[in-house]
Scaffold this motif. Structure first.
Motif, short mmCIF file in Angstrom:
data_model
loop_
_atom_site.label_atom_id
_atom_site.label_comp_id
_atom_site.label_asym_id
_atom_site.label_seq_id
_atom_site.Cartn_x
_atom_site.Cartn_y
_atom_site.Cartn_z
N GLY A 227 8.35 14.80 8.17
CA GLY A 227 8.08 16.13 7.65
C GLY A 227 9.34 16.96 7.65
N PRO A 228 9.24 18.27 7.40
CA PRO A 228 7.99 19.03 7.24
C PRO A 228 7.33 18.86 5.88
CG PRO A 228 9.85 20.48 6.94
CD PRO A 228 10.43 19.14 7.31
N ARG A 229 8.10 18.36 4.88
CA ARG A 229 7.52 18.21 3.56
C ARG A 229 6.71 16.92 3.48
NH1 ARG A 229 10.82 20.19 -1.52
NH2 ARG A 229 11.49 18.02 -1.63
N SER A 230 5.74 16.93 2.59
CA SER A 230 4.95 15.74 2.34
C SER A 230 5.71 14.80 1.40
CB SER A 230 3.60 16.12 1.74
OG SER A 230 2.74 14.98 1.70
N PHE A 231 5.18 13.58 1.21
CA PHE A 231 5.90 12.54 0.49
C PHE A 231 5.14 12.03 -0.73
CE2 PHE A 231 8.00 12.35 4.57
CZ PHE A 231 9.32 12.01 4.25
N LEU A 232 5.94 11.58 -1.70
CA LEU A 232 5.48 10.71 -2.77
C LEU A 232 6.01 9.32 -2.43
CD1 LEU A 232 4.64 9.58 -5.55
CD2 LEU A 232 6.63 10.75 -6.53
N ALA A 233 5.11 8.38 -2.14
CA ALA A 233 5.50 7.02 -1.78
C ALA A 233 5.40 6.11 -3.00
CB ALA A 233 4.62 6.49 -0.65
N PHE A 234 6.39 5.25 -3.17
CA PHE A 234 6.33 4.28 -4.26
C PHE A 234 6.75 2.91 -3.73
CE2 PHE A 234 10.65 5.94 -4.42
CZ PHE A 234 11.45 4.84 -4.74
N ALA A 235 6.19 1.87 -4.33
CA ALA A 235 6.48 0.51 -3.86
C ALA A 235 6.14 -0.50 -4.95
CB ALA A 235 5.66 0.19 -2.60
N GLY A 236 7.03 -1.47 -5.11
CA GLY A 236 6.80 -2.60 -6.01
C GLY A 236 6.79 -3.88 -5.20
N ILE A 237 5.70 -4.09 -4.46
CA ILE A 237 5.53 -5.25 -3.60
C ILE A 237 4.18 -5.90 -3.91
CG2 ILE A 237 7.02 -4.38 -1.77
CD1 ILE A 237 4.55 -3.40 -0.29
N GLY A 238 3.86 -6.99 -3.20
CA GLY A 238 2.63 -7.71 -3.49
C GLY A 238 1.37 -6.87 -3.39
N ARG A 239 1.30 -6.02 -2.35
CA ARG A 239 0.14 -5.15 -2.16
C ARG A 239 0.65 -3.75 -1.80
NH1 ARG A 239 -3.30 -6.82 2.29
NH2 ARG A 239 -4.78 -5.33 1.43
N PRO A 240 0.96 -2.94 -2.80
CA PRO A 240 1.48 -1.60 -2.51
C PRO A 240 0.56 -0.77 -1.64
CG PRO A 240 1.76 -2.14 -4.84
CD PRO A 240 0.91 -3.21 -4.24
N GLU A 241 -0.74 -0.96 -1.80
CA GLU A 241 -1.68 -0.17 -1.00
C GLU A 241 -1.54 -0.45 0.49
OE1 GLU A 241 -3.74 -3.98 -2.10
OE2 GLU A 241 -2.48 -2.52 -3.13
N LYS A 242 -1.10 -1.65 0.83
CA LYS A 242 -0.88 -1.97 2.24
C LYS A 242 0.26 -1.13 2.81
CE LYS A 242 0.18 -5.87 5.28
NZ LYS A 242 0.50 -7.32 5.34
N PHE A 243 1.30 -0.94 2.02
CA PHE A 243 2.41 -0.09 2.44
C PHE A 243 1.96 1.36 2.59
CE2 PHE A 243 5.99 2.66 0.86
CZ PHE A 243 6.73 2.64 2.03
N PHE A 244 1.18 1.83 1.65
CA PHE A 244 0.70 3.21 1.71
C PHE A 244 -0.18 3.42 2.94
CE2 PHE A 244 0.83 2.73 -3.15
CZ PHE A 244 2.20 2.94 -3.17
N ASN A 245 -1.01 2.44 3.26
CA ASN A 245 -1.86 2.54 4.46
C ASN A 245 -1.02 2.54 5.73
OD1 ASN A 245 -4.21 2.62 2.92
ND2 ASN A 245 -4.53 0.41 3.02
N THR A 246 0.06 1.75 5.72
CA THR A 246 0.96 1.71 6.87
C THR A 246 1.63 3.06 7.09
OG1 THR A 246 1.40 -0.66 6.53
CG2 THR A 246 2.99 0.57 7.86
N LEU A 247 2.05 3.69 6.01
CA LEU A 247 2.64 5.02 6.11
C LEU A 247 1.65 6.01 6.71
CD1 LEU A 247 4.47 5.37 2.65
CD2 LEU A 247 5.51 4.97 4.88
N ASP A 248 0.43 5.97 6.23
CA ASP A 248 -0.60 6.88 6.73
C ASP A 248 -0.84 6.67 8.22
OD1 ASP A 248 -2.72 8.90 6.12
OD2 ASP A 248 -4.03 7.27 6.77
N ALA A 249 -0.91 5.38 8.62
CA ALA A 249 -1.15 5.07 10.03
C ALA A 249 0.00 5.52 10.92
CB ALA A 249 -1.40 3.57 10.20
N ALA A 250 1.22 5.58 10.34
CA ALA A 250 2.39 5.97 11.11
C ALA A 250 2.57 7.49 11.14
CB ALA A 250 3.64 5.32 10.53
N GLY A 251 1.65 8.20 10.51
CA GLY A 251 1.73 9.65 10.53
C GLY A 251 2.62 10.26 9.48
N VAL A 252 2.97 9.48 8.45
CA VAL A 252 3.78 10.02 7.36
C VAL A 252 2.87 10.83 6.43
CG1 VAL A 252 5.29 9.45 5.42
CG2 VAL A 252 5.33 8.03 7.49
N PRO A 253 3.13 12.11 6.23
CA PRO A 253 2.27 12.92 5.37
C PRO A 253 2.44 12.54 3.91
CG PRO A 253 4.17 14.21 6.10
CD PRO A 253 4.23 12.91 6.84
#
Length: 338
Positions: A227-253
């Motif tokens: 933070g303090p700002r929130s993020f736009l996450a992008f990923a070109g991997i096998g399962r991008p949603e897995k990366f996004f879930n990992t970010l959320d679990a790590a407390g990345v806004p």
């Protein structure tokens, strides 16, 4: 590489899988026959293969990096062998991050090069002289489990616990690279990354076959407050949603996400659109290490995207690292007496 079709993940028989069954049968027969071939070459040092049963990503590169870290703690000098997927090089080549970019050698090769010597070669045996020239006494092969050309002394299979092996059918009716039984027979240990019912079913089947089952998870390489700002996450991997879930679990806004196909080659238009979306909503940008290295050695809009993007680095954590260390030590001793 295109995204996998939805029916691959269905646990029940689907119409597309049924229609593709004849093609899958032929593909599976060819792939299985190839896996049963006798290796054409044997390395002078141990070869640990990090593979997976299915097409797409499952965490092989973080696993290879973790194995190298454990091997170095044993006094070994590990090196990496990879096909260089996504790159244009077709001849054996020692990767130099200062000279090579992802377009030439692939993104995995650049990540591995941060941890030790890397040789890329679609022809695995042809890479052996270059690896020897780097003083390597242990070869960690990223992918290539289904390739019979080089003898593997230890085959470790990475399975995504949330995805398992999908519908359990062979490509194109499902995600399997070869018939599952053929692959399990040639497996020494399975590394289940994360949790999930598909992975649980895989564990039971592998356990019944008498194979070692290890648990692991991807975790942030460093603990930090985002933070303090929130993020736009992008990923070109096998399962991008897995990366996004990992970010959320790590407390990345997170406010916005954008997924791309695996090994996506970013364009100037991609960069402009991502930057515009971030600026419009006053967001920071964040991506994976693999995506970040694909932006290296670029100029113009891609360089601007790289300069504005933070990297979320992860590492593979084994629940029983001592067991992994024992597997490595055992294979080194076994090959020494070969």
């Amino acid at each position: 590489m295109i995204r996998p079709p939805h029916f691959w993940s269905l646990q029940r028989l689907s119409v597309p899988a049924l229609l593709l069954a004849p093609v899958a049968g032929l593909y599976g027969w060819v792939a299985g026959r190839r896996m049963r071939q006798k290796p054409k070459a044997t390395a002078a040092v141990p070869v640990i293969c990090v593979g997976n049963y299915v097409v797409g990503g499952a965490g092989k590169t973080p696993t290879a990096l973790a194995l190298a870290r454990i091997a170095r703690a044993q006094g070994l000098n590990p090196g990496f062998l990879t096909r260089g997927y996504g790159g244009t090089t077709r001849e054996p080549l020692v990767v130099d991050p200062d000279q090579h970019d992802a377009a030439r050698v692939g993104d995995e090769a650049l990540l591995l090069a941060e941890a030790g010597p890397v040789v890329i070669s679609p022809d695995r045996p042809a890479a052996l002289p270059l690896l020897a020239s780097q003083g390597v006494d242990l070869i960690i092969m990223d992918d290539g489990f289904q390739n019979p050309s080089l003898r593997k002394d230890l085959s470790l299979i990475v399975v995504d616990g949330a995805a398992g092996v999908g519908n359990g059918r062979v490509f194109p009716a499902g995600p399997l690279r070869a018939p599952l039984r053929t692959q399990i027979i040639r497996t020494d240990a399975v590394i289940v990354v994360g949790d999930g019912k598909p992975g649980d079913r895989m564990v039971r089947r592998v356990s019944r076959a008498g194979k070692v089952v290890l648990k692991a998870r991807l975790e942030p390489a460093a603990i930090r407050v985002w933070g303090p700002r929130s993020f736009l996450a992008f990923a070109g991997i096998g399962r991008p949603e897995k990366f996004f879930n990992t970010l959320d679990a790590a407390g990345v806004p997170l406010t916005d996400v954008k997924g791309f196909p695996d090994h996506h080659a970013y364009t100037a238009e991609d960069a402009r659109k991502l930057i515009a979306r971030a600026e419009a909503d006053k967001l920071d940008l964040i991506t994976t290490s693999k995506d970040y290295v694909r932006l290296a050695r670029k100029d113009g809009d891609l360089a601007a995207l790289r300069a504005r993007t933070k990297v979320f680095e992860v590492r593979m954590h084994f629940e029983n690292e001592a067991r992994v260390a024992t597997l490595i030590a055992d294979v080194v001793r076994r090959v020494a007496t070969r």
